[in-house]
Every structure is written in structure tokens, then in C-alpha cells.
Design a protein around this motif. Structure first.
Motif, mmCIF file in Angstrom:
data_model
loop_
_atom_site.group_PDB
_atom_site.id
_atom_site.type_symbol
_atom_site.label_atom_id
_atom_site.label_comp_id
_atom_site.label_asym_id
_atom_site.label_seq_id
_atom_site.Cartn_x
_atom_site.Cartn_y
_atom_site.Cartn_z
ATOM 1 N N ASP A 33 1.019 -1.294 -0.080
ATOM 2 C CA ASP A 33 -0.057 -0.069 0.061
ATOM 3 C C ASP A 33 0.832 1.255 -0.098
ATOM 4 O O ASP A 33 0.426 2.277 0.350
ATOM 5 C CB ASP A 33 -0.960 0.162 1.146
ATOM 6 N N ASP A 34 2.225 1.148 -0.263
ATOM 7 C CA ASP A 34 3.174 1.936 -0.539
ATOM 8 C C ASP A 34 3.735 2.465 -1.894
ATOM 9 O O ASP A 34 4.829 3.217 -1.831
ATOM 10 C CB ASP A 34 4.087 1.946 0.518
ATOM 11 N N ASN A 35 3.228 1.632 -2.876
ATOM 12 C CA ASN A 35 3.787 1.966 -4.141
ATOM 13 C C ASN A 35 5.335 1.305 -4.274
ATOM 14 O O ASN A 35 6.257 1.665 -5.217
ATOM 15 C CB ASN A 35 3.932 3.350 -4.465
ATOM 16 N N GLU A 36 6.056 0.635 -2.993
ATOM 17 C CA GLU A 36 7.267 -0.072 -3.307
ATOM 18 C C GLU A 36 7.195 -1.479 -3.663
ATOM 19 O O GLU A 36 6.011 -1.968 -3.805
ATOM 20 C CB GLU A 36 7.836 0.060 -1.749
ATOM 21 N N ASN A 191 21.703 6.498 15.841
ATOM 22 C CA ASN A 191 22.612 5.439 16.137
ATOM 23 C C ASN A 191 22.200 4.347 15.300
ATOM 24 O O ASN A 191 22.778 3.258 15.610
ATOM 25 C CB ASN A 191 22.275 5.063 17.727
ATOM 26 N N ALA A 192 21.538 4.646 14.282
ATOM 27 C CA ALA A 192 21.172 3.405 13.363
ATOM 28 C C ALA A 192 22.555 3.117 12.418
ATOM 29 O O ALA A 192 23.258 3.907 11.924
ATOM 30 C CB ALA A 192 20.060 3.786 12.313
ATOM 31 N N ALA A 193 22.751 1.690 12.274
ATOM 32 C CA ALA A 193 23.718 1.325 11.317
ATOM 33 C C ALA A 193 23.348 1.328 10.034
ATOM 34 O O ALA A 193 24.560 1.608 9.317
ATOM 35 C CB ALA A 193 24.112 -0.389 11.826
ATOM 36 N N LYS A 194 22.379 1.522 9.457
ATOM 37 C CA LYS A 194 21.745 1.738 8.195
ATOM 38 C C LYS A 194 20.256 2.227 8.456
ATOM 39 O O LYS A 194 19.599 2.107 9.606
ATOM 40 C CB LYS A 194 21.682 0.439 7.468
ATOM 41 N N PRO A 195 19.911 3.082 7.250
ATOM 42 C CA PRO A 195 18.328 3.326 7.147
ATOM 43 C C PRO A 195 17.260 2.377 7.483
ATOM 44 O O PRO A 195 17.657 1.208 7.100
ATOM 45 C CB PRO A 195 18.165 4.025 5.970
ATOM 46 N N ASN A 196 16.294 2.811 8.377
ATOM 47 C CA ASN A 196 15.218 1.956 8.444
ATOM 48 C C ASN A 196 14.485 1.266 7.012
ATOM 49 O O ASN A 196 14.501 2.034 5.969
ATOM 50 C CB ASN A 196 14.059 2.843 9.096
ATOM 51 N N ILE A 197 13.914 0.110 7.206
ATOM 52 C CA ILE A 197 13.147 -0.163 5.947
ATOM 53 C C ILE A 197 11.769 -0.154 6.434
ATOM 54 O O ILE A 197 11.234 -1.060 7.336
ATOM 55 C CB ILE A 197 13.499 -1.602 5.620
ATOM 56 N N ARG A 198 10.961 0.877 5.971
ATOM 57 C CA ARG A 198 9.464 0.846 6.274
ATOM 58 C C ARG A 198 8.598 0.467 5.250
ATOM 59 O O ARG A 198 8.829 0.999 4.097
ATOM 60 C CB ARG A 198 9.281 2.411 6.640
ATOM 61 N N ARG A 199 7.743 -0.435 5.153
ATOM 62 C CA ARG A 199 6.725 -0.973 4.312
ATOM 63 C C ARG A 199 5.334 -0.821 4.981
ATOM 64 O O ARG A 199 5.046 -0.923 5.949
ATOM 65 C CB ARG A 199 6.907 -2.253 3.737
ATOM 66 N N VAL A 200 4.343 -0.436 4.004
ATOM 67 C CA VAL A 200 3.101 -0.441 4.506
ATOM 68 C C VAL A 200 2.219 -1.543 3.699
ATOM 69 O O VAL A 200 2.370 -1.245 2.386
ATOM 70 C CB VAL A 200 2.514 1.177 4.232
ATOM 71 N N TRP A 201 1.395 -2.154 4.390
ATOM 72 C CA TRP A 201 0.660 -3.210 3.657
ATOM 73 C C TRP A 201 -0.738 -3.251 3.875
ATOM 74 O O TRP A 201 -1.270 -2.794 4.802
ATOM 75 C CB TRP A 201 1.152 -4.514 4.102
ATOM 76 N N LYS A 202 -1.423 -3.623 3.047
ATOM 77 C CA LYS A 202 -2.983 -3.865 3.411
ATOM 78 C C LYS A 202 -3.387 -5.384 3.155
ATOM 79 O O LYS A 202 -2.973 -6.247 2.486
ATOM 80 C CB LYS A 202 -3.695 -3.243 2.119
ATOM 81 N N VAL A 203 -4.150 -5.569 4.308
ATOM 82 C CA VAL A 203 -4.392 -6.987 4.555
ATOM 83 C C VAL A 203 -5.497 -7.448 3.560
ATOM 84 O O VAL A 203 -6.712 -7.016 3.616
ATOM 85 C CB VAL A 203 -5.006 -7.135 5.962
ATOM 86 N N MET A 204 -5.164 -8.415 2.549
ATOM 87 C CA MET A 204 -6.156 -8.968 1.596
ATOM 88 C C MET A 204 -6.709 -10.104 1.977
ATOM 89 O O MET A 204 -7.939 -10.421 1.416
ATOM 90 C CB MET A 204 -5.365 -9.384 0.379
ATOM 91 N N ALA A 205 -6.313 -11.106 2.842
ATOM 92 C CA ALA A 205 -6.786 -12.348 3.405
ATOM 93 C C ALA A 205 -6.162 -12.709 4.612
ATOM 94 O O ALA A 205 -5.090 -12.417 4.725
ATOM 95 C CB ALA A 205 -6.595 -13.367 2.323
#
Length: 207
Positions: A33-36, A191-205
Motif C-alpha cells: 500500500d506504499d507503491n514500493e 545511532n542506526a547502522a543503516k536506514p530503516n526499512i519501512r513498508r505499508v501493507w493492506k491485509v487482503m486475506a
């Protein structure tokens, strides 16, 4: 000893086949739900992830049919539900959500990788401040935290994952959500070692 956790099966292609895994407690079929990319994610809630740590042959069978598939295997840390006291500590059980997420509801997955010497501060921030602040966002229903254990495939991974479930109508991006960015939050980000991985999902089933 059984290690509860999840398998996130990520793929650009949509699969209608449920993996024959032991100990499936719940299953969520998700669409981005995030075009990624990748656009599809199936989350298996498992009562024991141990068999998957030596399941490369099973992954290879899956990827032979779906060559873009990745498996990310994580162990359960703790969680929060509507019944958890707002100012209380997260619970270490249950792992499975007591009430399944509704169709068309939203799951936000944040993958974080703090520097090894800052992991204790990261966990304290999430358990003492950040997790509780997310419960104040309208439409929030549940949260689960996990530690990355093993992965198969090319998808980028993080050390820790926070999964937060929201109703279809929610306050993501609103004032309560923005209030979660505090001085402590900014320190964690620095203090992060690398950037966050953020994903947004829609529950389909769900199963």
C-alpha cells in the motif's frame, strides 16, 4: 525448545499457494500500500521457526517457481494488544493476535538496525516509549516485535522488526503519530547502522 516467530514471504508475483509449513498459527496475505516493491507479502505466524533455519531446500523449491521470492525469518520478542495497559510493559505472550486483523486493514512494518553497541538503548526506547506512543494513534489495534534470525533470497533485511496493525481508517500521519518523534527517537535514528526499512501493507486475506 520451540521458538515462536514469523516468516515473511516477499515476492513481486502473487502466489495462491500456502507453504506446507509446520505449526502455522495464523496467516496474512498482504498487498503493498506504499507503491514500493516487492508488492506481495505473506506473513506466517509460526509456533516454532526452528525447522525453517535449515529449510533451504524448501526455499529453493519455492524460488524455482517464483524466482523473485525471499524469506525473512524472525523470532518473537514481545507485543501489545488493545487489552495491554497503555502505560504498561509489552507482553511476551501471546504471539498470535487474539483477534485477526480485518480485511482492508493496514500493517506497517518497520525494520531497524541499531549499531551493536546501541541495541540496549534501542530496545529500551521501543519498550518504554515508542511502542506505547503508537497505541495512541487512532485505529491502532496491535503490535508485535521480532528479531531477524535468518533469510533466504535477495530482499534487504534489518536486525529488528516492529509490526503495527491499524484499522482501515486510522491516524497514520496525523498529530498522534507525529508525536511519536521525540528526542529519544531522534537519538535512536542517529545511532542506526543503516536506514530503516519501512513498508505499508493492506491485509487482503487471513487464515
Amino acid at each position: 525448545m520451540a521458538v515462536p516467530g514469523i516468516l515473511m514471504r516477499l515476492s513481486e508475483g502473487l502466489s495462491s499457494t500456502t507453504l506446507p509449513l509446520p505449526g502455522i498459527e495464523a496467516l496474512y496475505t498482504l498487498r503493498a500500500d506504499d507503491n514500493e516493491k516487492p508488492r506481495n507479502n505473506t506473513v506466517y505466524f509460526l509456533n516454532d521457526i526452528s525447522p525453517l533455519l535449515s529449510a533451504k531446500d524448501q526455499y529453493d523449491d519455492d524460488s524455482a517457481t517464483n524466482n523473485d521470492v525471499s524469506w525473512i525469518i524472525c523470532s518473537f520478542i514481545n507485543g501489545r494488544d488493545i487489552s495491554t495497559p497503555k502505560d504498561g510493559a509489552p507482553q511476551t505472550s501471546p504471539h498470535k493476535l487474539p483477534t485477526p486483523a480485518a480485511l482492508e486493514s493496514v500493517l506497517v512494518v518497520n525494520g531497524s538496525t541499531p549499531r551493536p553497541d546501541k541495541e540496549a538503548d534501542y530496545h529500551a526506547w521501543y519498550d518504554q516509549e515508542h511502542g506505547a506512543k503508537l497505541t495512541q494513534v487512532p485505529g491502532w489495534t496491535a503490535a508485535r516485535r521480532y528479531a531477524h534470525v535468518k533469510s533466504y533470497g535477495a530482499s534487504e533485511t534489518a536486525s529488528f522488526y516492529g509490526l503495527n496493525f491499524y484499522e482501515e481508517e486510522n491516524g497514520l500521519g496525523g498529530p498522534e503519530w507525529k508525536a511519536g518523534v521525540t528526542d529519544w527517537t531522534l537519538r535512536i535514528r542517529s545511532n542506526a547502522a543503516k536506514p530503516n526499512i519501512r513498508r505499508v501493507w493492506k491485509v487482503m486475506a487471513t487464515q
